[in-house]
Write an enzyme that holds these catalytic residues in place. Structure first.
Site, short mmCIF file in Angstrom:
data_model
loop_
_atom_site.label_atom_id
_atom_site.label_comp_id
_atom_site.label_asym_id
_atom_site.label_seq_id
_atom_site.Cartn_x
_atom_site.Cartn_y
_atom_site.Cartn_z
N ASP A 137 -6.71 1.47 0.69
CA ASP A 137 -6.77 1.65 2.14
C ASP A 137 -8.21 1.41 2.59
OD1 ASP A 137 -8.22 3.84 1.40
OD2 ASP A 137 -7.19 5.25 2.72
N LYS A 140 0.84 -1.21 0.00
CA LYS A 140 0.00 0.00 0.00
C LYS A 140 0.88 1.26 0.00
CE LYS A 140 -2.45 1.04 3.69
NZ LYS A 140 -2.61 2.30 4.38
#
Ligand code: SF4
Length: 240
Positions: free
Chosen positions: A154, A136
């Site tokens: 997210d 991420k």
């Protein structure tokens, strides 16, 4: 006679919006926020890596408060190492999991110097080698610092993608794959930001502002929040 081996069950990818319908969603989100950027403060790719690594389970506002002073004195791996672990800790103490994060900041700075000539690498494979940097974080850095069309999933993007039906998935990796399939190329660079900001300010975890949402008519979420202006507190049980 030998039995024919059974074919492995093919996993069907979750059904997403098609490119055309997704294009309409992005066009509306883009009209709402024409020039979206991360809300984390940074001054160069290195400080972006540090800021994103510090932001896990913390708010951008909280991270920005901590990094304001830190980046004034340490905006390169060399300066961060000169500051030392105790110095980094003293700046990030207000952020959750700060001890571990401070250690990672020192370790990733050391690795950048040892293995990458002090510069931030521009591939996901290299970025995720850095301590405290996962897929991420790498995707955020590639997108924001290097203009690559990556989408970092997210909590906000995961929620918006599933609620709307735009790009459903059981976990962040599956949502990322769904988004990659259904996001038209023209929107890939901004998709990450538009979806995060939509999730942060409109499609919030509790009581999403459905009455004020630009993609309400396309969204598959069943429990849309009604317009509070139309559900007056002076209803049947109100005074009077
Ligand atoms: S209509 Fe509601 S649930 Fe659907 S995207 Fe908009 S805010 Fe989220």
């Amino acid at each position: 006679m030998a039995k024919t081996p059974t074919k492995a069950k093919r996993k069907r990818a979750p059904k997403t919006f098609g490119l055309e319908k997704a294009g309409v969603v992005y066009a509306r989100l883009a009209a709402d926020r024409p020039d979206p950027h991360t809300e984390l403060n940074f001054v160069n790719p290195y400080t972006l890596v540090v800021a994103v690594a510090l932001s896990a389970q913390a708010t951008d506002v909280g991270v920005n408060k901590a990094t304001k002073g830190l980046f004034e004195i340490a905006d390169t791996p060399e300066k961060m190492l000169a500051l030392g672990l105790a110095g980094v800790e003293s700046h990030v103490k207000t952020i959750g999991l700060w001890r571990n994060k401070a250690k990672n900041v020192i370790a990733l700075s050391q690795m950048l110097l040892d293995d990458f000539g002090g510069t931030v690498p521009q591939t996901r494979e290299d970025l995720i080698l850095l301590p405290g940097v996962g897929r991420k974080t790498a995707n955020v850095v590639l997108n924001e610092a290097f203009g690559q069309p990556t989408i970092a999933v997210d909590t906000h993007i995961f929620r918006v993608s599933n609620r709307t039906g735009l790009a459903p998935g059981k976990d962040p990796d599956q949502v990322e794959q769904s988004l990659e399939r259904t996001t038209p190329d023209a929107y890939k660079l901004g998709a990450h930001h538009w979806l995060i900001l939509h999730g942060r300010y409109t499609c919030t975890a509790r009581k999403p502002k459905c009455w004020d949402c630009c993609i309400r008519d396309m969204c598959k979420f069943k429990d849309k929040t009604p317009d509070p202006a139309k559900t007056s507190s002076l209803g049947p049980k109100g005074p009077g």
